[in-house]
Structures are given as C-alpha cells and as structure tokens.
Design a protein around this motif. Structure first.
Motif, PDB file in Angstrom:
ATOM      1  N   GLU A 113       0.828  -1.212   0.000  1.00 20.06           N
ATOM      2  CA  GLU A 113       0.000   0.000   0.000  1.00 20.06           C
ATOM      3  C   GLU A 113       0.857   1.255   0.000  1.00 20.06           C
ATOM      4  O   GLU A 113       0.509   2.254  -0.650  1.00 20.06           O
ATOM      5  N   ARG A 114       1.988   1.229   0.704  1.00 20.63           N
ATOM      6  CA  ARG A 114       2.891   2.385   0.680  1.00 20.63           C
ATOM      7  C   ARG A 114       3.473   2.584  -0.719  1.00 20.63           C
ATOM      8  O   ARG A 114       3.635   3.722  -1.174  1.00 20.63           O
ATOM      9  N   MET A 115       3.784   1.511  -1.388  1.00 22.88           N
ATOM     10  CA  MET A 115       4.327   1.594  -2.746  1.00 22.88           C
ATOM     11  C   MET A 115       3.314   2.211  -3.711  1.00 22.88           C
ATOM     12  O   MET A 115       3.641   3.091  -4.504  1.00 22.88           O
ATOM     13  N   VAL A 332      -1.583  -4.301 -15.593  1.00 21.47           N
ATOM     14  CA  VAL A 332      -1.555  -4.770 -14.204  1.00 21.47           C
ATOM     15  C   VAL A 332      -0.928  -3.677 -13.354  1.00 21.47           C
ATOM     16  O   VAL A 332       0.276  -3.448 -13.395  1.00 21.47           O
ATOM     17  N   THR A 333      -1.748  -2.980 -12.597  1.00 22.89           N
ATOM     18  CA  THR A 333      -1.275  -1.881 -11.761  1.00 22.89           C
ATOM     19  C   THR A 333      -0.804  -2.404 -10.402  1.00 22.89           C
ATOM     20  O   THR A 333      -1.008  -3.574 -10.055  1.00 22.89           O
ATOM     21  N   GLY A 334      -0.212  -1.514  -9.621  1.00 17.85           N
ATOM     22  CA  GLY A 334       0.153  -1.879  -8.263  1.00 17.85           C
ATOM     23  C   GLY A 334      -1.055  -2.286  -7.441  1.00 17.85           C
ATOM     24  O   GLY A 334      -0.989  -3.217  -6.633  1.00 17.85           O
ATOM     25  N   GLY A 335      -2.174  -1.596  -7.644  1.00 17.72           N
ATOM     26  CA  GLY A 335      -3.402  -1.962  -6.940  1.00 17.72           C
ATOM     27  C   GLY A 335      -3.895  -3.340  -7.324  1.00 17.72           C
ATOM     28  O   GLY A 335      -4.349  -4.109  -6.467  1.00 17.72           O
ATOM     29  N   ASP A 336      -3.795  -3.685  -8.620  1.00 17.11           N
ATOM     30  CA  ASP A 336      -4.181  -5.022  -9.070  1.00 17.11           C
ATOM     31  C   ASP A 336      -3.319  -6.084  -8.400  1.00 17.11           C
ATOM     32  O   ASP A 336      -3.819  -7.110  -7.925  1.00 17.11           O
ATOM     33  N   ALA A 337      -2.011  -5.843  -8.369  1.00 15.83           N
ATOM     34  CA  ALA A 337      -1.086  -6.818  -7.803  1.00 15.83           C
ATOM     35  C   ALA A 337      -1.286  -6.999  -6.304  1.00 15.83           C
ATOM     36  O   ALA A 337      -1.033  -8.084  -5.756  1.00 15.83           O
ATOM     37  N   THR A 338      -1.754  -5.963  -5.639  1.00 12.46           N
ATOM     38  CA  THR A 338      -2.001  -6.047  -4.194  1.00 12.46           C
ATOM     39  C   THR A 338      -3.120  -7.030  -3.882  1.00 12.46           C
ATOM     40  O   THR A 338      -3.129  -7.661  -2.821  1.00 12.46           O
TER      41      THR A 338
END
Length: 374
Positions: A113-115, A332-338
């Motif tokens: 989440e910080r990333m 594939v965004t950072g949110g998707d990967a989370t």
C-alpha cells in the motif's frame, strides 16, 4: 515529473535494478522494443552488475539504486529480492521514474500500500509483472466472462502442483525464508495463478486456508504446500491447492464455471509453457485438448521456465511502455497486484488462527445454513 508529451519524441531511458536470473527476461523484453534504451544496471554485487552490463552492451553498471536513478531514468525495472521492492520503488517514485516491479509487489500488505500511494503521489506509473495474463488462453477466458459466453463466474478451481528440488532453494540464500522470501509456494509460484483466479472470479469476500511443509522441511522454513477455499463478493466460490512437493510436476490448471453453466479450463504444462485452453464446455458441447501431452518432460529447470516466459514478459513490458507514452493505466497496476498478495497473506493468517479471514461482507445467497437456522 515525466509526462506522456515529454517522452513521445525520444527514446525512454531504462534502468534495471537487480541482476539475478529474472533480469534477463526484462533485458530481453526492453531490448526488443523500439525507442527504448537500457542505460544502466544495478546490483549490490558490483561485479555482477558489471558482468551483466558487458554481456548486454549496457553503458553503466552501478551498485546502488541512487546511482542508477542518477542516470535520469524514465523507467526502473525492479528485479531485486521480494522484501527489497518497497525501498527501490519509493526511491524511484521520489525521483519521478515510472516503475515496473517483479511479483510479488511486496511481502506484506502495508508495504504494498505504501508503494502504490508513493507512486500515485508522485504521478508515476506502477506496474507489476503478471505476464500470464497475456496468454491468449487467459485472454480468451476473460473475454468469455465479459461477453456472457461463460457469464458471471460461480465456481472456480486453481491447482498449482509443481516440482522443486532442494537445489532450487539452496542456490540463493534468501529463498525459502520468511524474512527474505516472504513465503513459499504461495508467494513465489502460486501468486501468478491466484492473480489469474481473482482476475476471472472478481473481488474476494473471505479466505479460509491451511499451509504445511511436506517435502522441503529440512531446508526451508516456509510452506511447500497450501490449500484454501475462497468466497467472492458475487457469491462465487473457488478452491486453491498449491505445492512444490510434487514429483513429477503436474503443472497448473485453472477452471471457471459461469452462471450460464458453461465451463472453461486452462492448463500450463510443463511449467513455463504457454497456457492453453484444454476444456471448452459451452452451448451443450465439449471440446478438449490433452492436459499432459505425450513425450513432454514434466520437471523443467528454472532457466527453461524463465526463458519460455520471455514473449509474455515482452508483451507486458510493451503494454507498460504504451501506458507511459499514451497516458493510460498499465494492464496490471500496483493496486491489481495487491489483490493477489492480500489473498495469499490471508491463507497464511487463516492457517495460523484456524479462522476464515474476511475481506468484505458475504452475500446472503452464500449462507444456506444461516437461512435454515433462521
């Protein structure tokens, strides 16, 4: 800040952070694209960085992320061990560079989440490598969900039954430890397929799971096997099984059944080969392909697996470059990967507590026992 208009008329400057095995896929992918220039590589082992730069004809080899960023990069490709991703991504975001990060995005949810927030605040893109989404077979199943051929998924199954020997874990000291690997089969192998499962099935409501170590307990401290039941906010349900204790490898199968009653299954066998649709049960007819083609070696080396994935790495890298030049979001965004990370972390938590881990309220339709009790 780098904007689409500022990069349309020049080559994008690329830096690779980490020169381990997977970096070759990133190097091959970026090198295959036009108007992209790999200007530097970085590794804490400076000699390895120098060897990589010499082998690939790259101008600069450094051993700190800051030195890499000083090369005025447009994109940083993160190929470092899992727990170090956050530090590299935060430094890159602060420098105004877009980031393409290897999976898993992180080894804990707060870090991920910080990333994501750091990149959002800096106005840079954060993409995460889940190259199997670019399989034609995966795209076909996703399209069949969206166009109504399968319809809204109601049942899913994900089986990740792979082979690893002790040498796989001993090659790199960080493998197989909670502190440096973040987990076992779920974190390192199954996360690819957990991502596909949730991409097909939708948002998760609850995870109940167990982990164990059956084969590799003498040389790893993490799990080599796991199982879970996943319930989705739509009311759909899926099962997950994953292991690196299998010999010979059985590969990967992901099956989805939709509300139309139709089903589709994709398989990856041997590991690293292109996923293929081996079951298509639609409109009252069934078409199949062999799950285990004759004459195929089931146990494949890591170098072979990585090499066979290069075309799909390339497709995702191309998509990421497109998002920067065009201003849209990467596939594939950072949110998707989370999302995938959160699911597997919930399996760990559920195994620890013996309780299901809730993400969101369960739909009433998934609680027939509650209705009977009422």
């Amino acid at each position: 800040m780098i904007t689409p208009s500022s990069v349309t008329a020049r080559s994008l400057r690329i830096g690779i952070a980490g020169c381990g095995a997977i970096s070759a896929n990133h190097l091959e992918a970026f090198r295959s694209l036009k108007d992209v220039e790999i200007v530097g590589v970085c590794d804490i082992d400076l000699q390895r960085a120098k060897d990589t730069a010499e082998a690939w004809g790259i101008p600069a080899a450094v051993n700190t992320v800051q030195e890499l960023l000083d090369l005025e990069l447009d994109i940083v490709s993160v190929c470092t061990p899992h727990p170090t991703h956050e530090d590299v991504v935060l430094q890159a975001a602060a420098a105004g560079a877009h980031v393409l990060c290897e999976k898993p995005i992180a080894t804990d949810l707060a870090s991920a989440e910080r990333m994501v927030k750091a990149c959002e605040d800096a106005g840079v893109k954060l993409g995460v490598l889940f190259q199997r989404r670019f399989w034609p077979a995966a795209q076909r199943i996703r399209a069949a969900i969206e166009d109504g051929t399968l319809g809204r998924p109601i049942m899913g199954q994900c089986s990740v039954m792979l082979h690893r020997e002790a040498e796989y874990y001993s090659r790199d000291a960080w493998r197989g430890t909670w502190a440096n690997d973040g987990g076992g089969v779920l974190m390192t192998q199954a996360i690819h397929y957990i991502d596909l499962l949730q991409w097909f099935m939708g948002e998760v409501a609850e995870v109940y799971g167990k982990i164990n170590t059956y084969k590799h307990g003498d040389h790893i401290e993490v799990e080599d096997s796991a199982t879970a039941i996943i319930t989705f906010t739509s009311g759909a349900m899926a099962t997950l099984e994953a292991s690196t204790a299998v010999s010979p490898s059985l590969g990967v199968q992901i099956r989805v059944t939709g509300e139309t009653g139709a089903s589709a299954c994709l398989s990856e066998f041997p590991e690293g080969s292109d996923g293929r649709v081996d079951l298509w049960a639609v409109s009252g007819s069934i078409s199949t392909e062999p799950v285990y083609p004759a004459g195929v070696d089931p146990n494949v080396s890591l170098s072979t697996i990585n090499g066979q994935l290069i075309p799909h790495h390339t497709a995702q890298v191309r998509d990421f470059v497109r998002s920067i030049r065009g201003g849209g979001e990467p596939a594939v965004t950072g949110g998707d990967a989370t999302k995938a990370l959160r699911i597997l972390l919930a399996v760990y938590e559920s195994s620890r507590t013996g309780l299901p881990v809730p993400f969101a309220p369960l739909p009433e339709s998934t609680s027939p026992l509650a209705r009977i009790a009422g």
